[in-house]
Design an enzyme around this catalytic site. Sequence first.
Site, PDB file in Angstrom:
ATOM      1  N   SER A 207      -6.073   4.615  11.656  1.00  0.00           N
ATOM      2  CA  SER A 207      -6.817   5.415  12.656  1.00  0.00           C
ATOM      3  C   SER A 207      -5.764   6.221  13.392  1.00  0.00           C
ATOM      4  O   SER A 207      -5.930   7.300  14.053  1.00  0.00           O
ATOM      5  CB  SER A 207      -7.489   4.685  13.710  1.00  0.00           C
ATOM      6  OG  SER A 207      -6.807   3.764  14.512  1.00  0.00           O
ATOM      7  N   ASN A 208      -4.508   6.029  13.334  1.00  0.00           N
ATOM      8  CA  ASN A 208      -3.386   6.729  14.194  1.00  0.00           C
ATOM      9  C   ASN A 208      -2.446   7.378  13.201  1.00  0.00           C
ATOM     10  O   ASN A 208      -1.425   6.645  12.620  1.00  0.00           O
ATOM     11  CB  ASN A 208      -2.671   5.628  15.078  1.00  0.00           C
ATOM     12  CG  ASN A 208      -1.597   6.429  15.999  1.00  0.00           C
ATOM     13  OD1 ASN A 208      -0.565   7.052  15.700  1.00  0.00           O
ATOM     14  ND2 ASN A 208      -2.040   6.279  17.356  1.00  0.00           N
TER      15      ASN A 208
ATOM     16  N   SER B 163     -10.549 -12.111   7.012  1.00  0.00           N
ATOM     17  CA  SER B 163     -11.372 -12.815   7.862  1.00  0.00           C
ATOM     18  C   SER B 163     -10.447 -13.619   8.993  1.00  0.00           C
ATOM     19  O   SER B 163      -9.494 -13.079   9.797  1.00  0.00           O
ATOM     20  CB  SER B 163     -11.908 -14.100   6.895  1.00  0.00           C
ATOM     21  OG  SER B 163     -12.668 -14.947   7.498  1.00  0.00           O
TER      22      SER B 163
END
Length: 253
Positions: free
Chosen positions: A38-39, A147
């Site tokens: 996202s960055n 997970s």
Amino acid sequence: MPTIRGQSILIIGGSSGIGAAVAKYACGDGVKVSVASSNKGRVEKALKKIQALVPASEILGFTVDLSQYDLESRLEKLFKEVVDATGGPLDHVVMTAGTGNMVSLSEYTAKAFQESAPLHFIAPLMVGKVAPRFMNRHWKSSITFTSGAFGKKPAKGYCVIASAVGALDAATRALALELAPIRVNAVSPGPTVTEMFGPPSEALDKAVAAMGAQSLLGKLGRPEDVAEAYIYLMRDANTTGTIVDSNGGAFLQ
């Protein structure tokens, strides 16, 4: 030993921690690697670091934010950009993206669920829905999620995150049925020293050492330790619907 050399992989969440370690190892094995996070700044930093460590690496960077409810269209855009840039379908998709900051049960609200749901509950299913259209549909191909040990062995105070990883474990097995012959698995790390622990400091070193001393191996996991499990799941063309634990024997204590 089966080889993944020359194959193409997308790592969602590959700019730091375990994802970055998977990217580094995959580059070392001659895989064409695409990293998405996202960055943009973190992606660029990760690429420079990996290219310095593995000069012959074939690695590209992309940005995607999966924390919003329109994540299906965001994933479709990402996958299209990746296959266009790499010149062909993907062989493997790895998802290590996560925030690690879920609240305790006493602080949990419907709003907290709404804020965490896109990334922690919806994204894995959407990856399962979108990714196969951009992958080689073959048993050599795989999708690997991340997970967590709390899914099998909950601890007091971690009810919310245990619920999230428990749902992911179930989704992993169900997607293995839905998407066959593409293989779907998950890696379940125990406590692993990543950037989520905080910036380097003497206090952090002491805390990590104290936590490690209580473990069966006398240490906590490192991203490079856990990354080996992802590489294994890409190589092992006979494994699907499986959760691979890399937790230093946490279930034995």
